[in-house]
Design an enzyme around this catalytic site. Structure first.
Site, short mmCIF file in Angstrom:
data_model
loop_
_atom_site.label_atom_id
_atom_site.label_comp_id
_atom_site.label_asym_id
_atom_site.label_seq_id
_atom_site.Cartn_x
_atom_site.Cartn_y
_atom_site.Cartn_z
N GLY A 15 76.54 -45.72 28.18
CA GLY A 15 77.76 -46.45 26.94
C GLY A 15 76.59 -46.85 25.72
N CYS A 16 77.49 -47.97 25.37
CA CYS A 16 77.37 -48.66 24.91
C CYS A 16 76.00 -49.05 25.37
CB CYS A 16 78.33 -50.04 23.67
SG CYS A 16 77.35 -51.25 22.65
N PHE A 17 74.74 -49.50 24.96
CA PHE A 17 74.06 -50.16 25.51
C PHE A 17 73.40 -51.85 25.60
CE2 PHE A 17 70.74 -48.05 21.37
CZ PHE A 17 71.44 -49.48 20.37
#
Length: 197
Positions: A30-32
């Site tokens: 998902g969001c890094f």
């Protein structure tokens, strides 16, 4: 991150001493922004770098990847010292910072660019990833959607994405809370849930 990168490049250019000592692992969850903190806090991790991998577009931009048309996923490259931390331990940290049951993205971030994956560099890493996946499915009684894929070209994300959780702590906290990441991690993992970074 920038100082460590420069030091690593200097050491590599000075005879490749570090090339034999340090390894890297690549994970998509998902969001890094949300994967940097848990890995940065792990003894033996040298640096983390947000980026994109798994797609077909060369040198993609954030705008292209977030549109979901490049085949790339937001990902994290972890450079580590295998004498201090194992790939097995990195996998353990990774699992507990994602929702491995969700094949359509992660938390509030939806689409193929936010799905979870482990990118293996060799047969040993692939075998360990598959072993842990099977073990978690058996122990937790869950169907794991996280993909296990061969390592692909990794493209570093734009500088403003690097170390975002330390550069913009208020915005990061607001995003993470609003996305429901920590609440869902606690539902899945209980006391083993990953850190906030």
């Amino acid at each position: 991150m920038r100082i460590l990168t420069i030091m690593l490049m200097l050491c590599l250019s000075a005879g490749g001493v570090m090339a034999a000592e340090y390894k890297s692992a690549v994970f998509a969850g998902g969001c890094f922004w949300c994967l940097e903190g848990p890995f940065d806090g792990l003894p033996g991790v040298i640096e983390t770098e947000s980026g994109y991998t798994g797609g077909t577009v060369q040198n993609p931009t954030y705008e292209q990847v977030s549109a979901g048309t490049t085949g790339h996923m937001e990902a994290m490259r972890v450079v580590y010292d295998p004498a201090k931390v194992t790939f097995e331990k990195l996998l353990s940290v990774f699992w507990r910072n994602i929702d491995p049951t969700d094949g359509g993205g992660q938390f509030c971030d939806r689409g193929p660019q936010y799905r979870s994956a482990i990118f293996f560099a060799d047969a040993g890493e692939e075998a360990e990833a598959r072993r842990q996946k099977a073990q978690l499915e058996k122990e937790k009684g869950m169907r794991i959607a996280t993909e296990i894929l061969p390592r692909a070209e990794f493209y570093p994300a734009e500088e403003y994405h690097q170390d975002y959780y330390t550069k913009n702590p208020l915005r990061y906290h607001f995003y993470r809370q609003g996305c429901g990441r920590d609440q869902r991690l606690r539902q899945i993992w209980g006391a083993e849930a990953g850190g906030k970074g």
